[in-house]
Design a protein around this motif. Structure first.
Motif, PDB file in Angstrom:
ATOM      1  N   LYS A 158       0.832  -1.207   0.000  1.00 22.80           N
ATOM      2  CA  LYS A 158       0.000   0.000   0.000  1.00 22.80           C
ATOM      3  C   LYS A 158       0.863   1.252   0.000  1.00 22.80           C
ATOM      4  O   LYS A 158       0.553   2.230  -0.667  1.00 22.80           O
ATOM      5  CB  LYS A 158      -0.932  -0.004   1.203  1.00 22.80           C
ATOM      6  N   PHE A 159       1.959   1.220   0.770  1.00 21.36           N
ATOM      7  CA  PHE A 159       2.864   2.366   0.800  1.00 21.36           C
ATOM      8  C   PHE A 159       3.475   2.610  -0.573  1.00 21.36           C
ATOM      9  O   PHE A 159       3.555   3.748  -1.039  1.00 21.36           O
ATOM     10  CB  PHE A 159       3.965   2.138   1.837  1.00 21.36           C
ATOM     11  N   GLU A 160       3.894   1.545  -1.240  1.00 22.46           N
ATOM     12  CA  GLU A 160       4.503   1.694  -2.563  1.00 22.46           C
ATOM     13  C   GLU A 160       3.504   2.245  -3.573  1.00 22.46           C
ATOM     14  O   GLU A 160       3.849   3.075  -4.411  1.00 22.46           O
ATOM     15  CB  GLU A 160       5.058   0.351  -3.034  1.00 22.46           C
ATOM     16  N   GLU A 161       2.244   1.795  -3.511  1.00 20.49           N
ATOM     17  CA  GLU A 161       1.216   2.315  -4.411  1.00 20.49           C
ATOM     18  C   GLU A 161       0.970   3.798  -4.148  1.00 20.49           C
ATOM     19  O   GLU A 161       0.841   4.594  -5.089  1.00 20.49           O
ATOM     20  CB  GLU A 161      -0.074   1.528  -4.254  1.00 20.49           C
ATOM     21  N   ALA A 162       0.895   4.195  -2.889  1.00 22.09           N
ATOM     22  CA  ALA A 162       0.669   5.607  -2.557  1.00 22.09           C
ATOM     23  C   ALA A 162       1.854   6.459  -2.986  1.00 22.09           C
ATOM     24  O   ALA A 162       1.681   7.582  -3.476  1.00 22.09           O
ATOM     25  CB  ALA A 162       0.426   5.753  -1.060  1.00 22.09           C
ATOM     26  N   LEU A 163       3.066   5.925  -2.837  1.00 23.62           N
ATOM     27  CA  LEU A 163       4.261   6.652  -3.251  1.00 23.62           C
ATOM     28  C   LEU A 163       4.282   6.844  -4.762  1.00 23.62           C
ATOM     29  O   LEU A 163       4.584   7.930  -5.258  1.00 23.62           O
ATOM     30  CB  LEU A 163       5.519   5.909  -2.793  1.00 23.62           C
ATOM     31  N   ALA A 164       3.921   5.804  -5.512  1.00 19.28           N
ATOM     32  CA  ALA A 164       3.884   5.906  -6.971  1.00 19.28           C
ATOM     33  C   ALA A 164       2.813   6.902  -7.412  1.00 19.28           C
ATOM     34  O   ALA A 164       3.021   7.674  -8.349  1.00 19.28           O
ATOM     35  CB  ALA A 164       3.618   4.533  -7.576  1.00 19.28           C
ATOM     36  N   LYS A 165       1.672   6.904  -6.739  1.00 22.03           N
ATOM     37  CA  LYS A 165       0.595   7.837  -7.082  1.00 22.03           C
ATOM     38  C   LYS A 165       1.006   9.269  -6.779  1.00 22.03           C
ATOM     39  O   LYS A 165       0.720  10.196  -7.549  1.00 22.03           O
ATOM     40  CB  LYS A 165      -0.672   7.480  -6.297  1.00 22.03           C
ATOM     41  N   SER A 166       1.729   9.472  -5.691  1.00 27.24           N
ATOM     42  CA  SER A 166       2.133  10.839  -5.327  1.00 27.24           C
ATOM     43  C   SER A 166       3.228  11.365  -6.242  1.00 27.24           C
ATOM     44  O   SER A 166       3.354  12.579  -6.418  1.00 27.24           O
ATOM     45  CB  SER A 166       2.587  10.890  -3.872  1.00 27.24           C
ATOM     46  N   LYS A 167       4.020  10.499  -6.841  1.00 30.80           N
ATOM     47  CA  LYS A 167       5.063  10.952  -7.773  1.00 30.80           C
ATOM     48  C   LYS A 167       4.449  11.508  -9.048  1.00 30.80           C
ATOM     49  O   LYS A 167       5.010  12.402  -9.672  1.00 30.80           O
ATOM     50  CB  LYS A 167       6.001   9.798  -8.115  1.00 30.80           C
ATOM     51  N   ASP A 168       3.300  10.998  -9.442  1.00 33.11           N
ATOM     52  CA  ASP A 168       2.643  11.450 -10.662  1.00 33.11           C
ATOM     53  C   ASP A 168       1.955  12.803 -10.482  1.00 33.11           C
ATOM     54  O   ASP A 168       1.765  13.539 -11.444  1.00 33.11           O
ATOM     55  CB  ASP A 168       1.607  10.417 -11.129  1.00 33.11           C
ATOM     56  N   GLU A 169       1.565  13.136  -9.274  1.00 31.75           N
ATOM     57  CA  GLU A 169       0.857  14.386  -9.019  1.00 31.75           C
ATOM     58  C   GLU A 169       1.859  15.544  -8.911  1.00 31.75           C
ATOM     59  O   GLU A 169       2.942  15.385  -8.359  1.00 31.75           O
ATOM     60  CB  GLU A 169       0.054  14.285  -7.719  1.00 31.75           C
ATOM     61  N   PRO A 170       1.511  16.730  -9.430  1.00 30.68           N
ATOM     62  CA  PRO A 170       2.415  17.877  -9.313  1.00 30.68           C
ATOM     63  C   PRO A 170       2.450  18.386  -7.867  1.00 30.68           C
ATOM     64  O   PRO A 170       1.481  18.261  -7.126  1.00 30.68           O
ATOM     65  CB  PRO A 170       1.802  18.910 -10.244  1.00 30.68           C
TER      66      PRO A 170
END
Length: 95
Positions: A72-84
């Motif tokens: 879950k942490f890795e998914e949230a980290l990947a999602k936050s990298k895409d957001e400005p």
């Protein structure tokens, strides 16, 4: 007042002899048909198989449980990298 007890077909009736009426009764115990031994064995085997399947399923879930927060942490980290990156809007900025 004399009471008479009559037993008919496994039922118990309490009859008042002077009135000639039934005062109380008890229903006969329900008879259950004895199950066939083969059917009982099949039911026990089916229940044992269900317990084994449930145990295997819960054991697999316990193996995966420690990996779940990391995933879950890795998914949230990947999602936050895409957001400005934008600063959060404060209430004071809205005035």
């Amino acid at each position: 007042m004399r009471r008479l007890f009559v037993r008919a077909v496994s039922a118990r009736l309490k009859i008042d002899a002077t009135l000639g009426r039934v005062v109380s009764h008890q229903a006969p115990p329900k008879r259950t048909k004895a199950r066939d031994l083969e059917r009982a064995r099949a039911l026990l085997e089916k229940e044992a198989a269900q317990r084994e399947a449930h145990f295997c399923h819960s054991a697999e879930e316990e193996k995966i449980k420690p990996q779940l927060p990391q995933r879950k942490f890795e998914e949230a980290l990947a999602k936050s990298k895409d957001e400005p990156l934008t600063p959060p809007i404060r209430d004071i900025d809205l005035d």
